[in-house]
Design a protein around this motif. Structure first.
Motif, PDB file in Angstrom:
ATOM      1  N   LEU A 136      12.452  45.871 133.637  1.00  9.79           N
ATOM      2  CA  LEU A 136      13.684  46.625 133.868  1.00  9.79           C
ATOM      3  C   LEU A 136      13.792  46.888 135.366  1.00  9.79           C
ATOM      4  O   LEU A 136      13.096  47.749 135.904  1.00  9.79           O
ATOM      5  N   HIS A 137      14.612  46.104 136.020  1.00  7.02           N
ATOM      6  CA  HIS A 137      14.635  46.090 137.479  1.00  7.02           C
ATOM      7  C   HIS A 137      15.038  47.406 138.109  1.00  7.02           C
ATOM      8  O   HIS A 137      14.605  47.725 139.207  1.00  7.02           O
ATOM      9  N   ASP A 138      15.832  48.191 137.434  1.00  3.89           N
ATOM     10  CA  ASP A 138      16.236  49.459 138.026  1.00  3.89           C
ATOM     11  C   ASP A 138      15.081  50.449 138.099  1.00  3.89           C
ATOM     12  O   ASP A 138      15.078  51.339 138.937  1.00  3.89           O
ATOM     13  N   SER A 139      14.070  50.274 137.244  1.00  5.35           N
ATOM     14  CA  SER A 139      12.961  51.228 137.232  1.00  5.35           C
ATOM     15  C   SER A 139      11.599  50.565 137.445  1.00  5.35           C
ATOM     16  O   SER A 139      10.637  51.237 137.772  1.00  5.35           O
TER      17      SER A 139
END
Length: 126
Positions: free
Chosen positions: A34-37
Motif C-alpha cells: 500500500l504505497h500511501d502507507s
C-alpha cells in the motif's frame, strides 16, 4: 449507522520487507504494498484481506494471528517444511505435538508456525 461490510483484520511485524518476502514468496499469497502507507495487504483466496503493518519495538503475538484451513494437514506441513518453514514451535508440555509439529488431540489436526516477526500462524484441518 456502523458499517461492517468492509471490516478486515491486521497485525504488526518488525520488518515489512521480510514479511513481504515470507507471505508472498514463501507462502505464495498475493501481497500488495500500500504505497500511501508502506503497509502490506495480504489478499486471501477466500476474498478476505489482512493488513500487515510495521511497528517499532514489535513483540510477536502470543496467539494465532492467521489460520489457513486445509484439507490435508500432513501434506500442508510437508509443503511448508519443504519451503523452509519450521512447524515444531511449541514444547510438548504446552501443546502435545508430534515430531512434525502436528497436534492430533483435543480438536482438529493443527500445526503452528511463525512468520519472520515471530507471529504465530497455523494450518488446520478444515
Amino acid at each position: 449507522m456502523f458499517p461492517t461490510d468492509g471490516a478486515f483484520s491486521g497485525f504488526a511485524v518488525d520488518d515489512l520487507d521480510a514479511a513481504r518476502r515470507f507471505y508472498g514468496d514463501t507462502l505464495g499469497l498475493e501481497v500488495e504494498v500500500l504505497h500511501d502507507s508502506g503497509f502490506l495487504a495480504l489478499h486471501l483466496a477466500s476474498g478476505g484481506r489482512v493488513l500487515v503493518y510495521g511497528k517499532p519495538h514489535h513483540e510477536p503475538a502470543s496467539f494465532t494471528v492467521l489460520n489457513f484451513p486445509v484439507d490435508d494437514v500432513e501434506a500442508a506441513v510437508d509443503d511448508l517444511r519443504a519451503r523452509g518453514v519450521e512447524t515444531k514451535i511449541y514444547d510438548d508440555a504446552d501443546f502435545p505435538t508430534d515430531s512434525r509439529g502436528i497436534m492430533r488431540e483435543g480438536g482438529p489436526l493443527i500445526a503452528w508456525f511463525r512468520d519472520p516477526a515471530g507471529n504465530v500462524l497455523a494450518v488446520l484441518e478444515g
